[in-house]
Scaffold this motif. Sequence first.
Motif, PDB file in Angstrom:
ATOM      1  N   ALA A 574       0.872  -1.181   0.000  1.00 24.59           N
ATOM      2  CA  ALA A 574       0.000   0.000   0.000  1.00 24.59           C
ATOM      3  C   ALA A 574       0.905   1.226   0.000  1.00 24.59           C
ATOM      4  CB  ALA A 574      -0.906  -0.007   1.220  1.00 24.59           C
ATOM      5  N   VAL A 575       1.036   1.878  -1.155  1.00 28.66           N
ATOM      6  CA  VAL A 575       2.078   2.891  -1.362  1.00 28.66           C
ATOM      7  C   VAL A 575       1.487   4.291  -1.447  1.00 28.66           C
ATOM      8  CG1 VAL A 575       3.853   3.693  -2.971  1.00 28.66           C
ATOM      9  CG2 VAL A 575       3.562   1.241  -2.573  1.00 28.66           C
ATOM     10  N   ARG A 576       2.074   5.212  -0.679  1.00 21.54           N
ATOM     11  CA  ARG A 576       1.784   6.643  -0.853  1.00 21.54           C
ATOM     12  C   ARG A 576       3.085   7.405  -0.642  1.00 21.54           C
ATOM     13  NH1 ARG A 576      -1.463   8.114   4.793  1.00 21.54           N
ATOM     14  NH2 ARG A 576      -0.287   6.677   6.093  1.00 21.54           N
ATOM     15  N   GLY A 577       3.217   8.523  -1.319  1.00 24.39           N
ATOM     16  CA  GLY A 577       4.463   9.284  -1.235  1.00 24.39           C
ATOM     17  C   GLY A 577       5.578   8.584  -1.982  1.00 24.39           C
ATOM     18  N   LEU A 578       6.796   8.763  -1.524  1.00 30.80           N
ATOM     19  CA  LEU A 578       7.966   8.207  -2.197  1.00 30.80           C
ATOM     20  C   LEU A 578       8.065   6.706  -2.011  1.00 30.80           C
ATOM     21  CD1 LEU A 578      10.638  10.845  -1.099  1.00 30.80           C
ATOM     22  CD2 LEU A 578       9.634  10.637  -3.375  1.00 30.80           C
ATOM     23  N   ALA A 579       8.354   6.000  -3.090  1.00 31.78           N
ATOM     24  CA  ALA A 579       8.762   4.591  -3.040  1.00 31.78           C
ATOM     25  C   ALA A 579       9.981   4.496  -3.953  1.00 31.78           C
ATOM     26  CB  ALA A 579       7.645   3.662  -3.498  1.00 31.78           C
TER      27      ALA A 579
END
Length: 789
Positions: A574-579
Amino acid sequence: MSQLRIRKVAVLGAGVMGAQIAAHLVNANVDTILFDLAAKEGDKNGIVTKAIANLGKLSPAPLAAKDRAAAITPANYDQHLELLQGCDLIIEAIAERLDWKKDLYAKILPFVAPNAVLASNTSGLSINSLAEVLDESLHHRFCGVHFFNPPRYMHLAELIPCAKTDAAVLEGLESFLVTTLGKGVVYAKDTPNFIGNRIGVFSILSTLHHTAAFKLGFDEVDALTGPLVGRPKSATYRTSDVVGLDTMSHVIKTMADTLPDDPWKQYFKAPDWLQALIGKGALGQKTGAGIFRKVGKDIQVIDLAKQDYRPATGEAAPELVEILKIKNPAEKFAKLRASSHPQAQFLWACFRDLFHYSAFHLESIADTARDVDFAIRWGYGWNLGPFETWQAAGWQQVAGWIAEDIAAGKSMSDAPLPAWVTDGRNGVHEAAGSYSPGRKAVVPRSSNPVYQRQRFPDAVLGEVFSPGETVFETDAVRMWHDGDGIAVLSFKTKMNTVGDGVLAGIQQAIDVAEKDFQGLVIWQTKEPFSAGADLSGAMASLAAGKIAEFEAMVATFQATSQRIKYSLVPVVAAVRGLALGGGCEFQMHSARTVFALESYIGLVEAGVGLLPAGGGLKEIATRVGLAAGPGGDVFAGLKPYFEAVAMGKVSASALEAKELKLARENDLVVFNQYELLYVAKQQAKALAESGYRPALPARQIPVAGDVGIATFKMMLVNMLEGRFISEHDMEVSTRIATVLCGGDVDRGSLVDEEWLLKLEREHFVALAQMPKTQERIAFMLKNGKPLRN
């Protein structure tokens, strides 16, 4: 009323706001028609097509992927009004003129579908006055929906009912705004400028007043009213330049014209210096000069005494910086008020008058204090709203100080504080809800079912949400669950970087999930998802000459990615912002990724002289090779990946991550970051319920081989000769190409994942030992930006 379904939307008005609202609608896959006046010459849709073309030039970008511009249907009022008949929602976004808006409503009324919702994006005009021109049958489905600029990025949308708006229409529209467009919805009463601009513009006006009273420079004030007090870097006067000084003046005039009985009305006027700048055409950022201007690389600020620009060098005094560093808000505010320093007196005066104004008007403009705090946080980017700031600083103590200043004639108005302020309360927010002066009660959050999708909604001061039941916790990670069969793993490191502790934690979490849960979600309590590997820890091993230990760490990183990929229960990222870097590689190996729209994805290791070695290059080579198949053109598939990795490209949105192929087509994009965890858990559950099994290990992967490497090298030589890249860039990029192509083997050779992982490791370790790479890493760790060497 049945559930509100919005398939197609019309936006009326292709100005700055209308065009950007249309852009955000198509970002969200909403079929959108953008209307404006018919052009007098040439293509009748010329005004709209020009506005659509301009979307690609704006910064920050309104479009999450450039190709979305083509999805907006251009239209004009002369030829296409019948298209409105197929629209479920019509958003009017023309200029802030009551007469113009009413004329337009009369024009479109015969074409509005029987169940369509009509909404005005007015920033402050009366919704009930606008409703007067509408047929009575439309009143129950008419309201205000005020997006904040820029609509893609600003979380706030104010929803303003008219006297007869149907509650079911409002609830359905709220659900659409929250889930489909990713907004934070605040209900505002039909008062001039509603909540966000009423309080936010007053804050700017009070800052204008106190700037003059304390004889401070504009640059000095911006140093005081930005990050030091939990507000954006643009602070006060830079924000005014960005908004436009003419727009600021217009909003101030609107307050003066529509609020004749406001106790602060004497301050609702643009200062002479502001009018003078507008008269000269210095309107701010859009004209290249305003309160500030840029000359070369230097920032200059207007000096009223000299009637000219000077270098912007104003800063917070050391004494004030020390006060603002105090962690205890009550102690901080006490010292701020007690200090004789002009900057401290200025800040206290700004806070005092903001608190006073917000409390005095709360009952007339909003239902609860929560609505005001969210409107300011979401619409203006403050860390805390005015009531939260006041409560944190000690409600009764601050209330007493405000009352003292009112009595002493120091405040901007002698209006008394409302009685509820001093009724013995400790604030306006508590676990049960937020205070409503109109209801004389604490009011809980909305019961709209859409908010059941937010496991951890944005909280106001005093609100606490259950952290879930801990499965295990270390210094680096925490695994927890809600009893629904899906476990959640969160990192605890700075910027959620990946070191030995996180790697061990992921492997342990998967072991536990395979035994006790249906699935596992990797989700962080706050942004970013992960800034990648912990470079400082990794380089410590190298500096100590422990090459074998360093290589073992890389192998563990790869093994962790593979563990994610081949877990017997679905692992959903579950990704938000920088990856970035390793963070990107983890999501590439997950069974599925759910992205928040504002996710910035990239394999950026080349920027520090390294290559992706957490399985990222292996995964690209595998995906491209298997897609091409035996005898297929593997090189053609690798080319866009190679460019993205060698240049360290980072997507500007989750949709762009799909274009860069760092996200898969079946990965999901959600627009509301507070729904991210809910959707990820639903995906993990759905995969588990459908009998999830990981893919079989890829053992016959066609690769581009030596021919592919040679072709990439030719491209790089041309770039080196043209001085587009340095010698070390050439070295790094050649090694990236070597791994992507499967090493020095014949074109079309079949390899397995272990072969590709071994190549990654070898070239990563070799690069890490090179002096120029170590220089890049040291520079990045010290300065936070890449070194070109």
